[in-house]
Design a protein around this motif. Structure first.
Motif, PDB file in Angstrom:
ATOM      1  N   PRO A   1     -17.211  -9.226   6.355  1.00 32.30           N
ATOM      2  CA  PRO A   1     -15.661 -10.694   5.861  1.00 32.30           C
ATOM      3  C   PRO A   1     -15.452 -11.622   6.957  1.00 32.30           C
ATOM      4  O   PRO A   1     -15.306 -11.268   8.315  1.00 32.30           O
ATOM      5  CB  PRO A   1     -15.701 -10.025   5.130  1.00 32.30           C
ATOM      6  CG  PRO A   1     -15.788  -8.278   5.423  1.00 32.30           C
ATOM      7  CD  PRO A   1     -16.842  -7.693   6.041  1.00 32.30           C
ATOM      8  N   HIS A   2     -15.478 -12.464   6.612  1.00 31.67           N
ATOM      9  CA  HIS A   2     -14.406 -13.412   7.156  1.00 31.67           C
ATOM     10  C   HIS A   2     -12.730 -12.727   7.300  1.00 31.67           C
ATOM     11  O   HIS A   2     -12.776 -12.608   6.270  1.00 31.67           O
ATOM     12  CB  HIS A   2     -14.674 -14.583   7.485  1.00 31.67           C
ATOM     13  CG  HIS A   2     -13.749 -15.522   8.097  1.00 31.67           C
ATOM     14  ND1 HIS A   2     -13.583 -16.255   9.802  1.00 31.67           N
ATOM     15  CD2 HIS A   2     -12.803 -16.797   7.473  1.00 31.67           C
ATOM     16  CE1 HIS A   2     -12.552 -16.516   9.543  1.00 31.67           C
ATOM     17  NE2 HIS A   2     -12.476 -16.963   8.102  1.00 31.67           N
ATOM     18  N   THR A   3     -11.665 -12.936   7.717  1.00 28.36           N
ATOM     19  CA  THR A   3     -10.725 -13.117   7.321  1.00 28.36           C
ATOM     20  C   THR A   3      -9.915 -14.080   7.863  1.00 28.36           C
ATOM     21  O   THR A   3      -9.688 -14.990   8.505  1.00 28.36           O
ATOM     22  CB  THR A   3     -10.001 -11.845   8.388  1.00 28.36           C
ATOM     23  OG1 THR A   3      -9.692 -11.985   9.249  1.00 28.36           O
ATOM     24  CG2 THR A   3     -10.719 -10.656   7.562  1.00 28.36           C
ATOM     25  N   GLY A   4      -8.672 -14.944   6.998  1.00 30.76           N
ATOM     26  CA  GLY A   4      -8.266 -16.166   7.239  1.00 30.76           C
ATOM     27  C   GLY A   4      -8.808 -16.119   6.623  1.00 30.76           C
ATOM     28  O   GLY A   4      -9.640 -16.631   5.642  1.00 30.76           O
ATOM     29  N   TRP A   5      -8.311 -17.788   5.960  1.00 29.28           N
ATOM     30  CA  TRP A   5      -8.462 -19.397   5.334  1.00 29.28           C
ATOM     31  C   TRP A   5      -9.494 -20.012   6.343  1.00 29.28           C
ATOM     32  O   TRP A   5      -9.846 -19.502   7.598  1.00 29.28           O
ATOM     33  CB  TRP A   5      -7.183 -19.821   4.848  1.00 29.28           C
ATOM     34  CG  TRP A   5      -6.018 -21.397   5.784  1.00 29.28           C
ATOM     35  CD1 TRP A   5      -5.433 -19.740   6.351  1.00 29.28           C
ATOM     36  CD2 TRP A   5      -6.618 -22.174   5.953  1.00 29.28           C
ATOM     37  NE1 TRP A   5      -5.345 -21.246   7.280  1.00 29.28           N
ATOM     38  CE2 TRP A   5      -5.729 -21.870   7.499  1.00 29.28           C
ATOM     39  CE3 TRP A   5      -7.708 -23.139   5.962  1.00 29.28           C
ATOM     40  CZ2 TRP A   5      -5.794 -23.196   7.522  1.00 29.28           C
ATOM     41  CZ3 TRP A   5      -7.741 -24.197   6.956  1.00 29.28           C
ATOM     42  CH2 TRP A   5      -6.644 -25.202   7.816  1.00 29.28           C
ATOM     43  N   THR A   6     -10.199 -20.286   5.557  1.00 29.58           N
ATOM     44  CA  THR A   6     -10.923 -21.462   6.415  1.00 29.58           C
ATOM     45  C   THR A   6     -10.961 -23.176   5.339  1.00 29.58           C
ATOM     46  O   THR A   6     -10.168 -22.904   4.215  1.00 29.58           O
ATOM     47  CB  THR A   6     -12.544 -21.385   6.622  1.00 29.58           C
ATOM     48  OG1 THR A   6     -13.305 -21.215   4.602  1.00 29.58           O
ATOM     49  CG2 THR A   6     -12.553 -19.655   6.946  1.00 29.58           C
ATOM     50  N   PHE A   7     -11.852 -24.214   6.036  1.00 31.17           N
ATOM     51  CA  PHE A   7     -11.404 -25.357   5.482  1.00 31.17           C
ATOM     52  C   PHE A   7     -12.500 -25.904   4.899  1.00 31.17           C
ATOM     53  O   PHE A   7     -12.869 -27.184   3.497  1.00 31.17           O
ATOM     54  CB  PHE A   7     -11.730 -26.460   6.381  1.00 31.17           C
ATOM     55  CG  PHE A   7     -10.155 -26.775   6.824  1.00 31.17           C
ATOM     56  CD1 PHE A   7      -9.193 -26.900   6.408  1.00 31.17           C
ATOM     57  CD2 PHE A   7     -10.253 -26.271   8.956  1.00 31.17           C
ATOM     58  CE1 PHE A   7      -8.268 -28.247   6.842  1.00 31.17           C
ATOM     59  CE2 PHE A   7      -9.136 -26.217   8.898  1.00 31.17           C
ATOM     60  CZ  PHE A   7      -8.304 -27.731   8.528  1.00 31.17           C
ATOM     61  N   LEU A   8     -13.549 -25.383   3.925  1.00 34.53           N
ATOM     62  CA  LEU A   8     -15.156 -25.607   3.169  1.00 34.53           C
ATOM     63  C   LEU A   8     -14.942 -23.969   2.492  1.00 34.53           C
ATOM     64  O   LEU A   8     -14.387 -22.774   3.178  1.00 34.53           O
ATOM     65  CB  LEU A   8     -15.964 -25.149   4.549  1.00 34.53           C
ATOM     66  CG  LEU A   8     -16.148 -26.411   5.530  1.00 34.53           C
ATOM     67  CD1 LEU A   8     -17.329 -26.697   5.829  1.00 34.53           C
ATOM     68  CD2 LEU A   8     -16.541 -27.479   4.774  1.00 34.53           C
TER      69      LEU A   8
END
Length: 121
Positions: A7-14
């Motif tokens: 999983p990706h951690t942190g926020w993203t734009f999309l």
């Protein structure tokens, strides 16, 4: 568990919905497992997103043998009030990997946004 993307951690734009739609725009006969790997989602999450996009009319598919061929409705408007009036095609023009001229798409998006009042009225 093998095959589950990290999983990706942190926020993203999309959103994941935008990522899945862009992956389909890049390749309309893409397999769910490839979308999942590209977007770093589980296959089950991708299936749910595709079902939601189909349910709301942004996406449809036809079955050819064992393959789904997806069709995006490019004129369908984005859902959030901040993007009211913008079609899916404007978003995808900025996101798809094989877009030859992203500059023209970005200019079109800017022109569309300039014609829209920020207060909605």
């Amino acid at each position: 568990m093998d095959g589950v993307p990290e999983p990706h951690t942190g926020w993203t734009f999309l959103t994941n919905h935008a990522r899945v739609l862009a992956a389909i725009a890049d390749n309309p006969d893409v397999r769910i497992r490839h979308i999942a790997a590209h977007c770093r989602l589980t296959e089950r999450a991708v299936q749910k997103i595709i079902a939601e996009l189909e349910g709301d009319g942004y996406l449809s598919h036809v079955r050819e043998g064992r393959t789904n061929i997806y069709r995006i409705e490019p004129g369908k408007l984005l859902r959030h009030p901040a993007e009211a009036g913008l079609p899916v095609a404007a978003l995808l023009a900025l996101l798809i990997h094989d877009e030859v001229d992203r500059g023209a798409a970005a200019e079109q998006l800017r022109a569309t946004r300039q014609r829209m009042p920020l207060d909605g009225g």
